[in-house]
Write a protein that holds these residues in place. Structure first.
Motif, short mmCIF file in Angstrom:
data_model
loop_
_atom_site.label_atom_id
_atom_site.label_comp_id
_atom_site.label_asym_id
_atom_site.label_seq_id
_atom_site.Cartn_x
_atom_site.Cartn_y
_atom_site.Cartn_z
N UNK A 114 3.45 4.62 2.78
CA UNK A 114 1.90 4.75 2.81
C UNK A 114 1.24 3.54 3.18
N UNK A 115 0.69 3.52 4.43
CA UNK A 115 0.01 2.31 4.64
C UNK A 115 -1.57 2.74 4.56
N UNK A 116 -2.45 2.10 3.84
CA UNK A 116 -3.84 2.34 3.54
C UNK A 116 -4.46 1.36 4.36
N UNK A 117 -5.42 1.97 5.13
CA UNK A 117 -6.11 0.98 6.22
C UNK A 117 -7.74 0.89 5.71
N UNK A 118 -8.00 0.11 4.94
CA UNK A 118 -9.30 -0.21 4.20
C UNK A 118 -10.17 -0.68 5.49
N UNK A 119 -11.26 0.04 5.83
CA UNK A 119 -12.27 -0.43 6.50
C UNK A 119 -13.67 -0.36 5.70
N UNK A 120 -14.47 -0.77 6.37
CA UNK A 120 -16.02 -0.75 5.71
C UNK A 120 -16.24 0.54 5.15
N UNK A 121 -16.04 1.61 5.98
CA UNK A 121 -16.42 3.09 5.55
C UNK A 121 -15.47 3.94 4.85
N UNK A 124 1.22 -0.03 1.20
CA UNK A 124 0.86 -1.40 1.82
C UNK A 124 -0.51 -1.01 2.41
N UNK A 125 -1.29 -2.11 1.74
CA UNK A 125 -2.95 -2.16 2.01
C UNK A 125 -2.96 -2.77 3.25
N UNK A 126 -3.82 -2.39 4.19
CA UNK A 126 -4.41 -3.22 5.38
C UNK A 126 -5.88 -3.44 5.29
N UNK A 127 -6.37 -4.56 5.07
CA UNK A 127 -7.98 -4.84 5.12
C UNK A 127 -8.22 -4.87 6.26
N UNK A 128 -8.91 -4.10 7.01
CA UNK A 128 -9.37 -4.35 8.34
C UNK A 128 -10.84 -4.65 8.37
#
Length: 163
Positions: free
Chosen positions: A74-81, A107-111
């Protein structure tokens, strides 16, 4: 399906998807997430992303839970909202449950967000969690699961992009 050479069929994990993408659609769909999805598919990586028409209602569906369970990564794309979506938070909790129970990779992605803000629930993440706490004041366990999941995911090795 992942085939582990030499393993018996009962020990071989059965994965329907290589990757499950968790993201806040309206904020990343037409840029980063779309490019990532396309690149993964072009490499032959079977990737699941939720389409807008599948995200109706408050609760995460049993079908989506099954998709998360049947994904190797799982790839979690953390964005502002990201946290402003109850749906995303439910996905996050389920993803981390599968990380423990099925040994899935996460795998987190901090966008365009600071991993520390996710981890420490600051800025938009803290604001969204405060609203969630008000909404679910009769089910504070749900809020605590979300807090814990955010902290746990933010502590994983990931990629900060555009911070």
């Amino acid at each position: 399906m992942v085939d582990i050479e030499g393993a018996s069929p009962s020990l071989t994990p059965s994965w329907e998807y290589h990757v499950f993408l968790s993201f806040r659609g309206e904020y990343t769909r037409n840029n980063f997430t779309d490019h990532l999805y396309t690149a993964l598919c072009q490499k032959g990586i079977k990737t699941f992303r939720v389409h807008d028409e599948l995200i109706r209602g408050e609760e995460i569906s049993a079908t989506l839970c099954k998709v998360i369970e049947d994904s190797k990564i799982s790839i979690i794309i953390f964005s502002e909202n990201y946290v402003s979506s109850n749906w995303c938070l439910d996905e996050l909790v389920k993803i981390l449950e599968c990380k423990k129970s099925k040994k899935q990779m996460v795998w987190p992605v901090f966008y365009k967000v600071n991993p520390s803000d996710v981890r420490k629930h600051r800025g938009s993440f803290g604001d969204a969690l405060a609203k969630l706490e008000g909404k679910y004041k009769d089910d504070i366990k749900k809020v605590h699961k979300c807090w814990k999941a955010l902290t746990e995911a933010a502590n994983l090795s990931g990629w900060p992009l555009g911070v």
